[in-house]
Design a protein around this motif. Structure first.
Motif, PDB file in Angstrom:
ATOM      1  N   GLN A   1       0.814  -1.216   0.000  1.00 41.09           N
ATOM      2  CA  GLN A   1       0.000   0.000   0.000  1.00 41.09           C
ATOM      3  C   GLN A   1       0.852   1.273   0.000  1.00 41.09           C
ATOM      4  O   GLN A   1       0.555   2.238   0.703  1.00 41.09           O
ATOM      5  CB  GLN A   1      -0.965   0.004   1.197  1.00 41.09           C
ATOM      6  N   GLN A   2       1.927   1.269  -0.798  1.00 42.87           N
ATOM      7  CA  GLN A   2       2.771   2.450  -0.891  1.00 42.87           C
ATOM      8  C   GLN A   2       2.170   3.452  -1.878  1.00 42.87           C
ATOM      9  O   GLN A   2       1.638   3.082  -2.908  1.00 42.87           O
ATOM     10  CB  GLN A   2       4.176   2.061  -1.342  1.00 42.87           C
ATOM     11  N   ARG A   3       2.320   4.726  -1.566  1.00 42.38           N
ATOM     12  CA  ARG A   3       1.765   5.775  -2.419  1.00 42.38           C
ATOM     13  C   ARG A   3       2.528   5.831  -3.745  1.00 42.38           C
ATOM     14  O   ARG A   3       3.759   5.818  -3.772  1.00 42.38           O
ATOM     15  CB  ARG A   3       1.847   7.116  -1.691  1.00 42.38           C
ATOM     16  N   THR A   4       1.767   5.910  -4.871  1.00 44.69           N
ATOM     17  CA  THR A   4       2.388   5.909  -6.201  1.00 44.69           C
ATOM     18  C   THR A   4       2.239   7.251  -6.922  1.00 44.69           C
ATOM     19  O   THR A   4       2.936   7.506  -7.901  1.00 44.69           O
ATOM     20  CB  THR A   4       1.739   4.832  -7.084  1.00 44.69           C
ATOM     21  N   GLY A   5       1.310   8.070  -6.490  1.00 45.31           N
ATOM     22  CA  GLY A   5       1.043   9.316  -7.192  1.00 45.31           C
ATOM     23  C   GLY A   5       0.102   9.150  -8.361  1.00 45.31           C
ATOM     24  O   GLY A   5      -0.210  10.113  -9.068  1.00 45.31           O
ATOM     25  N   ILE A   6      -0.347   7.918  -8.605  1.00 48.09           N
ATOM     26  CA  ILE A   6      -1.301   7.648  -9.680  1.00 48.09           C
ATOM     27  C   ILE A   6      -2.701   7.541  -9.090  1.00 48.09           C
ATOM     28  O   ILE A   6      -2.944   6.733  -8.182  1.00 48.09           O
ATOM     29  CB  ILE A   6      -0.933   6.345 -10.423  1.00 48.09           C
ATOM     30  N   GLN A   7      -3.595   8.360  -9.605  1.00 48.23           N
ATOM     31  CA  GLN A   7      -4.957   8.414  -9.089  1.00 48.23           C
ATOM     32  C   GLN A   7      -5.856   7.400  -9.803  1.00 48.23           C
ATOM     33  O   GLN A   7      -5.715   7.190 -11.009  1.00 48.23           O
ATOM     34  CB  GLN A   7      -5.540   9.820  -9.269  1.00 48.23           C
ATOM     35  N   SER A   8      -6.748   6.785  -9.044  1.00 46.40           N
ATOM     36  CA  SER A   8      -7.729   5.866  -9.636  1.00 46.40           C
ATOM     37  C   SER A   8      -9.125   6.414  -9.440  1.00 46.40           C
ATOM     38  O   SER A   8      -9.399   7.112  -8.453  1.00 46.40           O
ATOM     39  CB  SER A   8      -7.618   4.478  -9.003  1.00 46.40           C
ATOM     40  N   CYS A   9      -9.994   6.104 -10.388  1.00 44.12           N
ATOM     41  CA  CYS A   9     -11.395   6.543 -10.314  1.00 44.12           C
ATOM     42  C   CYS A   9     -12.319   5.403 -10.743  1.00 44.12           C
ATOM     43  O   CYS A   9     -11.929   4.545 -11.530  1.00 44.12           O
ATOM     44  CB  CYS A   9     -11.647   7.754 -11.215  1.00 44.12           C
ATOM     45  N   ARG A  10     -13.513   5.432 -10.199  1.00 42.78           N
ATOM     46  CA  ARG A  10     -14.558   4.506 -10.617  1.00 42.78           C
ATOM     47  C   ARG A  10     -15.693   5.328 -11.214  1.00 42.78           C
ATOM     48  O   ARG A  10     -15.943   6.468 -10.817  1.00 42.78           O
ATOM     49  CB  ARG A  10     -15.080   3.704  -9.422  1.00 42.78           C
ATOM     50  N   ALA A  11     -16.392   4.732 -12.191  1.00 48.27           N
ATOM     51  CA  ALA A  11     -17.485   5.444 -12.858  1.00 48.27           C
ATOM     52  C   ALA A  11     -18.619   4.486 -13.169  1.00 48.27           C
ATOM     53  O   ALA A  11     -18.426   3.269 -13.248  1.00 48.27           O
ATOM     54  CB  ALA A  11     -16.989   6.095 -14.144  1.00 48.27           C
ATOM     55  N   ARG A  12     -19.803   5.049 -13.348  1.00 50.64           N
ATOM     56  CA  ARG A  12     -20.963   4.271 -13.763  1.00 50.64           C
ATOM     57  C   ARG A  12     -21.786   5.096 -14.744  1.00 50.64           C
ATOM     58  O   ARG A  12     -22.020   6.295 -14.532  1.00 50.64           O
ATOM     59  CB  ARG A  12     -21.829   3.868 -12.564  1.00 50.64           C
ATOM     60  N   VAL A  13     -22.212   4.456 -15.824  1.00 57.23           N
ATOM     61  CA  VAL A  13     -23.072   5.090 -16.826  1.00 57.23           C
ATOM     62  C   VAL A  13     -24.372   4.291 -16.903  1.00 57.23           C
ATOM     63  O   VAL A  13     -24.340   3.072 -17.087  1.00 57.23           O
ATOM     64  CB  VAL A  13     -22.403   5.118 -18.216  1.00 57.23           C
ATOM     65  N   GLU A  14     -25.504   4.973 -16.742  1.00 51.87           N
ATOM     66  CA  GLU A  14     -26.818   4.337 -16.825  1.00 51.87           C
ATOM     67  C   GLU A  14     -27.637   5.034 -17.900  1.00 51.87           C
ATOM     68  O   GLU A  14     -27.569   6.248 -18.061  1.00 51.87           O
ATOM     69  CB  GLU A  14     -27.544   4.417 -15.478  1.00 51.87           C
ATOM     70  N   ALA A  15     -28.411   4.261 -18.650  1.00 50.52           N
ATOM     71  CA  ALA A  15     -29.203   4.861 -19.727  1.00 50.52           C
ATOM     72  C   ALA A  15     -30.365   3.967 -20.119  1.00 50.52           C
ATOM     73  O   ALA A  15     -30.393   2.770 -19.801  1.00 50.52           O
ATOM     74  CB  ALA A  15     -28.316   5.127 -20.949  1.00 50.52           C
ATOM     75  N   LYS A  16     -31.313   4.581 -20.815  1.00 53.31           N
ATOM     76  CA  LYS A  16     -32.440   3.870 -21.407  1.00 53.31           C
ATOM     77  C   LYS A  16     -32.496   4.220 -22.888  1.00 53.31           C
ATOM     78  O   LYS A  16     -32.217   5.359 -23.281  1.00 53.31           O
ATOM     79  CB  LYS A  16     -33.765   4.266 -20.738  1.00 53.31           C
ATOM     80  N   MET A  17     -32.882   3.252 -23.701  1.00 53.81           N
ATOM     81  CA  MET A  17     -32.994   3.450 -25.144  1.00 53.81           C
ATOM     82  C   MET A  17     -34.455   3.314 -25.555  1.00 53.81           C
ATOM     83  O   MET A  17     -35.103   2.318 -25.234  1.00 53.81           O
ATOM     84  CB  MET A  17     -32.119   2.431 -25.881  1.00 53.81           C
ATOM     85  N   TYR A  18     -34.978   4.327 -26.253  1.00 56.75           N
ATOM     86  CA  TYR A  18     -36.394   4.390 -26.608  1.00 56.75           C
ATOM     87  C   TYR A  18     -36.586   4.458 -28.121  1.00 56.75           C
ATOM     88  O   TYR A  18     -35.754   5.014 -28.835  1.00 56.75           O
ATOM     89  CB  TYR A  18     -37.053   5.661 -26.045  1.00 56.75           C
ATOM     90  N   TYR A  19     -37.744   3.927 -28.580  1.00 56.35           N
ATOM     91  CA  TYR A  19     -38.250   4.312 -29.894  1.00 56.35           C
ATOM     92  C   TYR A  19     -38.785   5.730 -29.735  1.00 56.35           C
ATOM     93  O   TYR A  19     -39.659   5.986 -28.907  1.00 56.35           O
ATOM     94  CB  TYR A  19     -39.383   3.401 -30.358  1.00 56.35           C
ATOM     95  N   ALA A  20     -38.284   6.667 -30.519  1.00 59.77           N
ATOM     96  CA  ALA A  20     -38.643   8.068 -30.335  1.00 59.77           C
ATOM     97  C   ALA A  20     -40.134   8.320 -30.529  1.00 59.77           C
ATOM     98  O   ALA A  20     -40.741   9.111 -29.810  1.00 59.77           O
ATOM     99  CB  ALA A  20     -37.834   8.941 -31.298  1.00 59.77           C
ATOM    100  N   ARG A  21     -40.729   7.630 -31.513  1.00 58.64           N
ATOM    101  CA  ARG A  21     -42.121   7.922 -31.845  1.00 58.64           C
ATOM    102  C   ARG A  21     -43.106   7.401 -30.803  1.00 58.64           C
ATOM    103  O   ARG A  21     -44.098   8.041 -30.476  1.00 58.64           O
ATOM    104  CB  ARG A  21     -42.473   7.350 -33.215  1.00 58.64           C
ATOM    105  N   THR A  22     -42.836   6.235 -30.257  1.00 59.15           N
ATOM    106  CA  THR A  22     -43.804   5.602 -29.358  1.00 59.15           C
ATOM    107  C   THR A  22     -43.424   5.688 -27.880  1.00 59.15           C
ATOM    108  O   THR A  22     -44.269   5.502 -27.019  1.00 59.15           O
ATOM    109  CB  THR A  22     -43.958   4.116 -29.709  1.00 59.15           C
TER     110      THR A  22
END
Length: 368
Positions: free
Chosen positions: A217-238
């Motif tokens: 667990q030594q410090r490296t100076g390199i940052q880590s990040c976590r991310a999440r993307v959520e979405a819905k896909m629709y038929y535009a007309r209906t």
């Protein structure tokens, strides 16, 4: 007498077979006249049964052709229909119908060819206008150019969908598109002239120095990040939901901002892969096979076409199925339209390639 009985038996069996493969759907159509509303309902019925989107404006423009060649019950695509309700509200007609649409795969292929020949599905169904709106945040600030959204768009383009909508002028007006109701989604899609609408949200946060995940667990100076993307896909007309999901990703860099971007890009890429698959299942019943017929002067030209097709984004499982008498027949998995395939083929080929004809999931070219 015996011949007449045989003919009656054949007709009866034909009717029974048609009924076996018929799919009953209840649909509603709208229009300025009762006839237009009925036509719109028939279009919706074919969409539901075939799994393909149909260009509504072209449908209206070619009403006479459609009545004769596509929606005619004698053609076998629509075996029967019945008007359940018809109402006129201040000049706006709404007609509800029960429609029996053929569900036999061979006949559906014929229907798709007919729709393609009349220009009703080729671009809209296989290369629709797709708008993606996924604002994202890192920690407590909003990101101006969403990386997850960009990665998802890239995945669609790599799969042969090149008709993506630029929403740069719209993004800043949208705070949380995931909370939009159907009317708001329809209004947004209409303003973007989109056939498919993908809306969502994304966020990323710091996970600390990567050293804490390593032995010692030594410090490296390199940052880590976590991310999440959520979405819905629709038929535009209906407003019908085609798919909905969320994907997570991670990233690392000496800059926390860049690490968050990498994490969002990885999550967006994974979600894009999922949405492309679900979209193709929705519009084509999972049928992503494509056939290319190349009229060539030599086997060497056939090899050039093989090489060019192999470089096309989205082409998988490419095979030269047959070569004889100057004709090379290729089969492959491809999610885009024949036109988009041709454009990439022509660009990649080390020879002159001209389009001869297209049909549903089929492209014929001449090679010189």
């Amino acid at each position: 007498m015996r011949k007449a009985l045989i003919m009656l038996l054949v007709l009866a069996l034909t009717s029974i077979c048609a009924a076996c493969f018929a799919k009953n759907v209840t649909v509603s159509g709208v229009g300025s006249t009762e006839s237009e509303a009925k036509s719109d309902a028939l279009r919706m019925a074919i969409e539901q049964a075939s799994g393909m989107m149909i260009d509504s404006q072209t449908w209206v423009d070619k009403a006479v052709v459609i009545e004769d060649k596509i929606t005619s019950r004698s053609r076998g695509y629509i075996t029967n229909y019945k008007v359940v309700n018809s109402a006129n509200d201040d000049g706006n007609w709404k007609v509800t119908m029960n429609v029996d649409v053929v569900d036999d795969p061979n006949s559906v292929k014929g229907l798709m060819d007919a729709l393609a020949r009349e220009g009703l599905i080729q671009e809209v169904a296989l290369n629709p206008r797709i708008a993606v709106v996924i604002p994202e945040r890192h920690l407590n600030y909003r990101v101006p150019n969403p990386t997850g959204e960009t990665a998802l768009i890239k995945k669609f383009i790599e799969s042969g969908f090149n008709n993506m909508v630029d929403i740069s002028d719209t993004r800043t007006k949208l705070n949380n598109p995931m909370l939009m109701n159907q009317d708001e989604l329809a209004s947004l899609a209409n303003s973007l002239r989109a056939d498919i609408l993908i809306v969502g949200e994304a966020f990323s946060e710091s996970a600390g120095d990567v050293g804490k995940f390593l032995p010692g667990q030594q410090r490296t100076g390199i940052q880590s990040c976590r991310a999440r993307v959520e979405a819905k896909m629709y038929y535009a007309r209906t407003g019908q939901i085609i798919a909905a999901d969320g994907k997570a990703g991670s990233g690392a860099d000496t800059s926390q901002a860049i690490a968050s971007k990498k994490a969002l890009a990885n999550a967006g890429d994974a979600l894009g892969e999922y949405f492309v698959t679900k979209f193709m299942e929705a519009i084509g019943r999972g049928n992503t096979s494509m056939e290319v017929i190349a009229n060539v002067s030599s086997y060497q030209d056939a090899n050039k076409i093989t090489a060019a097709l192999g470089q096309v984004n989205g082409v998988k499982d490419l095979q030269l199925r047959n070569y004889a008498d100057g004709k090379a027949i290729f089969s492959m998995v491809y999610t885009g339209s024949p036109e988009s395939l041709f454009n990439q083929l022509q660009k990649n080929a080390e020879c002159t390639v001209e389009m001869s004809s297209t049909a549903y999931k089929s492209l014929t070219v001449n090679v010189y």
